[in-house]
Enzyme design. Structure first.
Site, PDB file in Angstrom:
ATOM      1  N   LYS A  25       9.943  11.961   9.397  1.00 35.40           N
ATOM      2  CA  LYS A  25      10.304  13.314   9.833  1.00 35.40           C
ATOM      3  C   LYS A  25      11.624  13.749   9.213  1.00 35.40           C
ATOM      4  O   LYS A  25      11.745  14.880   8.706  1.00 35.40           O
ATOM      5  CB  LYS A  25      10.382  13.354  11.356  1.00 35.40           C
ATOM      6  CG  LYS A  25      10.553  14.745  11.936  1.00 35.40           C
ATOM      7  CD  LYS A  25      10.527  14.690  13.465  1.00 35.40           C
ATOM      8  CE  LYS A  25       9.208  14.191  13.979  1.00 35.40           C
ATOM      9  NZ  LYS A  25       9.133  14.184  15.466  1.00 35.40           N
ATOM     10  N   ARG A  94      14.793  14.171  18.438  1.00 30.57           N
ATOM     11  CA  ARG A  94      13.419  13.704  18.230  1.00 30.57           C
ATOM     12  C   ARG A  94      13.407  12.384  17.452  1.00 30.57           C
ATOM     13  O   ARG A  94      14.225  12.166  16.570  1.00 30.57           O
ATOM     14  CB  ARG A  94      12.605  14.746  17.433  1.00 30.57           C
ATOM     15  CG  ARG A  94      12.490  16.108  18.080  1.00 30.57           C
ATOM     16  CD  ARG A  94      11.780  17.068  17.134  1.00 30.57           C
ATOM     17  NE  ARG A  94      11.745  18.428  17.633  1.00 30.57           N
ATOM     18  CZ  ARG A  94      10.732  18.960  18.322  1.00 30.57           C
ATOM     19  NH1 ARG A  94       9.682  18.216  18.598  1.00 30.57           N
ATOM     20  NH2 ARG A  94      10.779  20.204  18.738  1.00 30.57           N
ATOM     21  N   GLY A 103       3.410  11.055  19.138  1.00 26.12           N
ATOM     22  CA  GLY A 103       3.511  11.002  20.584  1.00 26.12           C
ATOM     23  C   GLY A 103       3.918   9.665  21.157  1.00 26.12           C
ATOM     24  O   GLY A 103       4.058   9.528  22.374  1.00 26.12           O
ATOM     25  N   MET A 105       6.782   7.910  20.668  1.00 29.65           N
ATOM     26  CA  MET A 105       8.190   7.767  21.019  1.00 29.65           C
ATOM     27  C   MET A 105       8.710   9.080  21.602  1.00 29.65           C
ATOM     28  O   MET A 105       7.933  10.007  21.829  1.00 29.65           O
ATOM     29  CB  MET A 105       8.989   7.300  19.801  1.00 29.65           C
ATOM     30  CG  MET A 105       8.627   5.872  19.386  1.00 29.65           C
ATOM     31  SD  MET A 105       9.601   5.266  18.007  1.00 29.65           S
ATOM     32  CE  MET A 105       9.044   6.321  16.681  1.00 29.65           C
ATOM     33  N   ARG A 333       4.737  16.743   7.303  1.00 32.02           N
ATOM     34  CA  ARG A 333       4.403  15.375   6.911  1.00 32.02           C
ATOM     35  C   ARG A 333       3.017  15.432   6.262  1.00 32.02           C
ATOM     36  O   ARG A 333       2.260  16.366   6.488  1.00 32.02           O
ATOM     37  CB  ARG A 333       4.393  14.429   8.107  1.00 32.02           C
ATOM     38  CG  ARG A 333       3.412  14.835   9.198  1.00 32.02           C
ATOM     39  CD  ARG A 333       3.614  14.016  10.455  1.00 32.02           C
ATOM     40  NE  ARG A 333       2.799  14.518  11.559  1.00 32.02           N
ATOM     41  CZ  ARG A 333       3.000  14.214  12.831  1.00 32.02           C
ATOM     42  NH1 ARG A 333       3.999  13.431  13.174  1.00 32.02           N
ATOM     43  NH2 ARG A 333       2.210  14.693  13.768  1.00 32.02           N
ATOM     44  N   HIS A 449      -2.592  16.098  21.254  1.00 30.63           N
ATOM     45  CA  HIS A 449      -2.346  14.662  21.162  1.00 30.63           C
ATOM     46  C   HIS A 449      -3.645  13.892  20.967  1.00 30.63           C
ATOM     47  O   HIS A 449      -3.751  13.003  20.114  1.00 30.63           O
ATOM     48  CB  HIS A 449      -1.627  14.180  22.428  1.00 30.63           C
ATOM     49  CG  HIS A 449      -1.429  12.687  22.488  1.00 30.63           C
ATOM     50  ND1 HIS A 449      -2.348  11.847  23.079  1.00 30.63           N
ATOM     51  CD2 HIS A 449      -0.448  11.898  22.019  1.00 30.63           C
ATOM     52  CE1 HIS A 449      -1.932  10.597  22.976  1.00 30.63           C
ATOM     53  NE2 HIS A 449      -0.780  10.607  22.331  1.00 30.63           N
ATOM     54  N   SER A 772     -17.541 -21.012  -5.595  1.00 33.88           N
ATOM     55  CA  SER A 772     -17.677 -19.904  -4.650  1.00 33.88           C
ATOM     56  C   SER A 772     -16.939 -20.303  -3.383  1.00 33.88           C
ATOM     57  O   SER A 772     -17.259 -21.340  -2.785  1.00 33.88           O
ATOM     58  CB  SER A 772     -19.149 -19.623  -4.345  1.00 33.88           C
ATOM     59  OG  SER A 772     -19.262 -18.586  -3.399  1.00 33.88           O
ATOM     60  N   CYS A 840     -17.628 -15.727  -1.024  1.00 35.36           N
ATOM     61  CA  CYS A 840     -18.836 -15.269  -0.348  1.00 35.36           C
ATOM     62  C   CYS A 840     -18.693 -15.279   1.167  1.00 35.36           C
ATOM     63  O   CYS A 840     -19.658 -15.003   1.879  1.00 35.36           O
ATOM     64  CB  CYS A 840     -20.042 -16.098  -0.764  1.00 35.36           C
ATOM     65  SG  CYS A 840     -19.895 -17.850  -0.361  1.00 35.36           S
ATOM     66  N   TYR A 860     -15.456 -12.231  -8.677  1.00 37.39           N
ATOM     67  CA  TYR A 860     -16.293 -11.361  -7.845  1.00 37.39           C
ATOM     68  C   TYR A 860     -16.049 -11.629  -6.369  1.00 37.39           C
ATOM     69  O   TYR A 860     -15.498 -12.669  -5.972  1.00 37.39           O
ATOM     70  CB  TYR A 860     -17.785 -11.549  -8.162  1.00 37.39           C
ATOM     71  CG  TYR A 860     -18.354 -12.889  -7.761  1.00 37.39           C
ATOM     72  CD1 TYR A 860     -18.855 -13.111  -6.470  1.00 37.39           C
ATOM     73  CD2 TYR A 860     -18.427 -13.940  -8.673  1.00 37.39           C
ATOM     74  CE1 TYR A 860     -19.376 -14.338  -6.102  1.00 37.39           C
ATOM     75  CE2 TYR A 860     -18.948 -15.164  -8.316  1.00 37.39           C
ATOM     76  CZ  TYR A 860     -19.425 -15.369  -7.019  1.00 37.39           C
ATOM     77  OH  TYR A 860     -19.941 -16.582  -6.663  1.00 37.39           O
TER      78      TYR A 860
END
Length: 890
Positions: A25, A94, A103, A105, A333, A449, A772, A840, A860
């Protein structure tokens, strides 16, 4: 000599790159100030100051001096002094952590009012009611947030006057203010502080303290936000939206955060303060109404929104206030959004040339794609919803109605699906929102909210269903048509349509799921998803294969983009009607009986492998030889013994079965006769499976196919085990080649699922064509944990206490299990440069784990068919730099 730490920055001193220090903020306020938007001036107390306070219980000594200097500069800029009795400067205090925690804090407005300055505010504004309303808001917020008074006491005092605070006149507000002060005095033994400087310093400390509130900790845990970041505190000159018809407040987005559509989307409340919009206690107007109420502010707001979106190159969430026709921007934001909006916005910004293909890919993720693949309700035209509301967060959810957070948590802990129903949610409802399948409120809009938090969590949410009268005390809600829905009744919530229905609606496949299987776009969303996947496929290094055990699974996996099968579990082919053949093999009295049982299994396995190889023609298919203990294919020991004991003349077959079960019983079968041990200990078992694979390959070759079967030996712990198993495998392959005249080339490798195997990988690699990693068992054996038992017993406690940030069975333990993977890859390739490596275990479909496997250099990942699209997307994101185009705010 090091430069002394600076704890306070004015908005003019920072920018958006300072989010770690100024919080999201504060950095946003600084950036907007820098680019010339109308931001009320103020200053930010840094996260460093918060960290000192949390560590020591005291603010840094320098903070008081720096804050006083910044306040003096703010007073000069505004031409007013904080709390002055004639024309007071008021400020808001704030929170502002680096990552958005909506919401969670604290916020305190109207700091600077007291028994003298309230009169000055009334004279300066010309509105006595406004002044007393502001004063009672300060006392209510300060009393609860800073002084710890139960907020319900203030609400009860309001209710004793009238149903809603907006209905109170000036005299009632003045009386209510005195009652609030009396409540504080009674509950705390001290008076509400009249000194504005004391109000400010205590408010700053309260915001610091709110970092460690239970709801903030719960939110951070769910969103994987580190605990040690702390919060910044923003002190800003108050501007007022509650000064009459020419004033108001709102929250808006530069695009729809639910769907991603272009255009200004938000809520506006005339003659109100910002907290009224976010709390959802008053039903806001659509932002478009501002165009009629205040055309000049509406146009100006649109200009600022375009500036912000262009500047941030992303969806922006903006809070604003209109004070007597003057527009002020209070916060921006990068906005939270649904999965649908994330894909559409990234696609559209790329199409507009605002961001690159790579940046667009980084802005979406596999978890969002998975949510879009979930089924949706199959709603027929005859279905009549109980109510319509704001479609705040899309999706389909079914559950039992509950009316408070505690009940949601309690029921969800027993496995019940629940829907949390509230008039409006507050930050204290967070545990219930996490536990619920969906959130339904009778008040609030897209910026309330409930909507903001649900979108951030990917929860289904419908807000502002005004036709519902919610009665939490009576544990029920009533519709306009008189339908009563009580706690425990089942409802279906459609977050896409904004409707709620009685009972459980049927589900149908999602449009995205259909598009992924067909490869055909059906609209803007599917176009965006397919476009993101196409770019991911173009840039990724990791291949994505499937864990599939049937031809049907293989066909679906290939349609979803699998580049082969990384794990075909042959034991799944022994279930159902074939179990009797396995029993016959186990009960065999001699080699002849065993060979007969294996001979009966051979053609069945051959058919299985032929179908799978056909479905994956020309792609690799890694077939794991039987892994679990054989006793898993026999009846339950206790049930069989009870059945025999209750029968006067038991079946001889049952008696023989029980003897076999007793003979094969192990105290810890996971670490017993299984995997390669089973193949070496049971004559003919391994040979039968290898022959079935080989003959399936021959059949496919003769049919004109291009089979690529790979044979995997499970659970090796020594190179000698692998050499013995490999010799047997090669012997059978050679036999089939001689019998058929068809040359076979089937790579032979092993599954690394024991720590010892990982530690001696250089020796094992001398006998393996590929590794694997079976990370499910590797996690169990590394941690000394049973997945089935631990997750049901102490894991919830460990997660709650922060021992685990996430279950190591859900996301790879990079420090322990991951380190073994890295060691094994490095060691194996030192002796076998062509060694192929993959994973896997279930981690192969986990986004965070995929990024780790990419860094570890695996070739992979393999996962269940449903997770393949998300794995493809994450493999592409992993190939790009982790920060390119990414936003800390999301």
């Amino acid at each position: 000599m090091s430069k002394p730490t600076k704890y306070v920055y004015t908005f003019a001193e920072g920018d958006r790159d300072m989010a770690a220090l100024l919080g999201g903020k504060g950095a946003g306020l600084a950036e907007m100030t820098r680019i010339g938007l109308p931001v009320p001036p103020g200053f930010t107390v840094t996260t460093d100051a918060c960290k000192v306070y949390l560590a020591t219980g005291e603010e840094p000594p320098e903070l008081g001096i720096e804050a006083a200097q910044a306040l003096a500069g703010l007073e000069r800029a505004m031409g007013r002094a904080l709390g002055a009795p004639d024309d007071p400067l008021l400020v808001s205090v704030r929170s502002g952590a680096r990552f958005s925690m909506p919401g969670m804090m604290e916020t305190i407005l109207d700091i600077g009012l007291n028994d003298r300055s309230v009169t000055g505010l009334a004279k300066a504004s010309g509105q006595e009611r406004f002044a007393w309303d502001s004063y009672r808001r300060l006392i209510q917020m300060f009393g609860h947030t800073v002084m710890g008074v139960d907020g319900d006491l203030f609400e009860q005092a309001i209710a004793a006057h009238k149903a809603h605070d907006a209905d109170l006149d000036t005299a009632e507000l003045a009386r209510l203010t005195e009652e609030f002060k009396a409540i504080i005095r009674k509950e705390t033994g001290e008076d509400f502080p009249q000194d504005p400087a004391e109000q400010l310093s205590r408010a700053i400390r309260a915001v610091f303290d709110s970092w460690n509130t239970e709801r903030a900790r719960v939110y951070r845990h769910r969103e994987h936000i580190p605990e040690d970041l702390g919060t910044a505190v923003n002190v800003q000159a108050m501007v007022f939206g509650n000064l009459g018809h020419d004033s108001g407040t709102g929250v808006t987005f530069t695009r729809d955060p639910a769907t991603g559509e272009r255009g200004m989307y938000g809520d506006y409340l005339p003659d109100a303060q910002g907290e009224d919009v976010v709390a959802g206690v008053r039903d806001a107007l659509p932002l478009s109404e501002l165009k009629t109420l205040d055309p000049r502010s509406y146009v100006e707001l649109g200009d600022h929104l375009r500036t912000l979106e262009s500047h941030y190159r992303d969806l922006c969430d903006v809070e604003f206030t209109v004070e007597r026709g003057k527009l002020w921007i209070l916060q921006t934001r990068v906005g939270k959004r649904t999965a649908e909006a994330a894909f559409r916005i990234a696609h559209d910004l790329r199409e507009e040339g605002t961001i690159t293909d790579d940046e667009a890919l980084v802005r979406v993720d596999g978890a969002e794609l998975t949510r879009l693949m979930f089924p949706r309700f199959d709603v027929q035209s005859a279905d009549r919803p109980l109510a319509h509301g704001v479609p705040a967060s899309p999706g389909a959810a079914v559950g039992a109605v509950v009316f408070d957070s505690a009940e949601a948590v309690r029921r969800a802990a027993t496995g019940e699906r629940v829907v949390l129903v509230r008039r409006e949610t507050t930050p204290d409802d967070l545990p219930g929102m996490i536990a619920a399948q969906a959130v339904l409120t009778s008040r609030g809009g897209k910026t309330s909210h409930a909507a903001v938090v649900a979108r951030g969590m990917g929860k289904v949410c419908v807000c502002g269903a005004e036709a519902l009268t919610v009665d939490p005390a009576g544990r029920l809600f009533t519709t306009e048509a008189g339908v009563v829905v009580r706690e425990g009744d089942t409802v279906s919530v459609d977050g896409t349509a904004g409707t709620v229905h009685l009972g459980e609606l049927p589900l149908t496949a999602s449009d995205v799921g259909r598009a992924l299987e067909s490869g055909t776009s059906t609209g803007p969303l599917t176009e965006a998803v397919l476009g993101a996947l196409a770019h991911a496929d173009a840039v990724r290094r990791l291949e994505v294969r499937a864990n599939a055990d049937t031809p049907e699974d293989a066909v679906r996996a290939r349609a979803l983009g699998a580049q082969g099968i990384g794990l075909c579990r042959t034991e799944h082919m022994f279930l159902g009607e074939r179990r009797a053949l396995v029993e016959a093999m186990i009960l065999a009295r001699d080699d002849t009986d065993r060979e007969q049982a294996l001979a009966a299994l051979l053609p069945l396995q051959r058919e299985d492998f032929t179908g799978i190889l056909a479905a994956m023609d020309a792609l690799p298919v890694t077939i794991r030889l039987i892994d679990p203990p054989l006793h898993e294919f026999l009846p339950d020991r206790t049930e069989l013994a009870v059945r025999i004991a209750r029968t006067e003349h038991p079946d001889p077959h049952d008696v023989e079965l029980l003897a076999a079960v007793e003979r094969m019983h192990e105290q810890n079968p996971m670490l017993g006769l299984r995997g390669v041990r089973l193949g070496l200990a049971v004559p003919g078992l391994m040979a039968m499976q290898v022959r079935a694979i080989a003959e399936a390959v021959v059949r496919r070759l003769r049919d004109g196919g291009t089979p690529r079967a790979e044979i995997m030996i499970p659970l090796v712990g020594t190179v000698e085990e692998l050499r013995l198993a490999r010799a047997e495998t090669e012997r059978v392959l050679a036999e089939v080649t001689k019998e058929t005249g068809v040359a076979l080339d089937c790579p032979i490798g092993t599954m690394i699922e024991l720590p010892r195997a990982a530690l001696i990988a250089d020796r094992i690699a001398t006998a393996a064509d590929f590794f694997s990693f079976g990370t499910n068992d590797l996690t169990q054996t590394t941690w000394g944990l049973s997945r089935d038992d631990a997750e049901a017993s102490f894991f919830p406690l460990y997660l709650d206490k922060g021992v685990f940030e996430v279950s190591p069975f859900d996301s790879i333990d990079q420090e322990g299990v991951g380190r073994l993977v890295e060691l094994a890859v490095e060691a194996g390739r030192t002796v076998n440069a062509r060694l192929e490596t993959g994973v896997c275990g279930e981690h192969g479909g986990d986004p965070a784990s995929i990024h780790f496997f990419d860094r570890a250099g695996l070739d992979y990942v393999s996962c269940s068919p449903f997770r393949i699209p998300a794995a493809r997307l994450e493999a592409g994101r992993a190939a790009l730099t982790e920060t390119a185009g990414a936003s800390d705010s999301r």
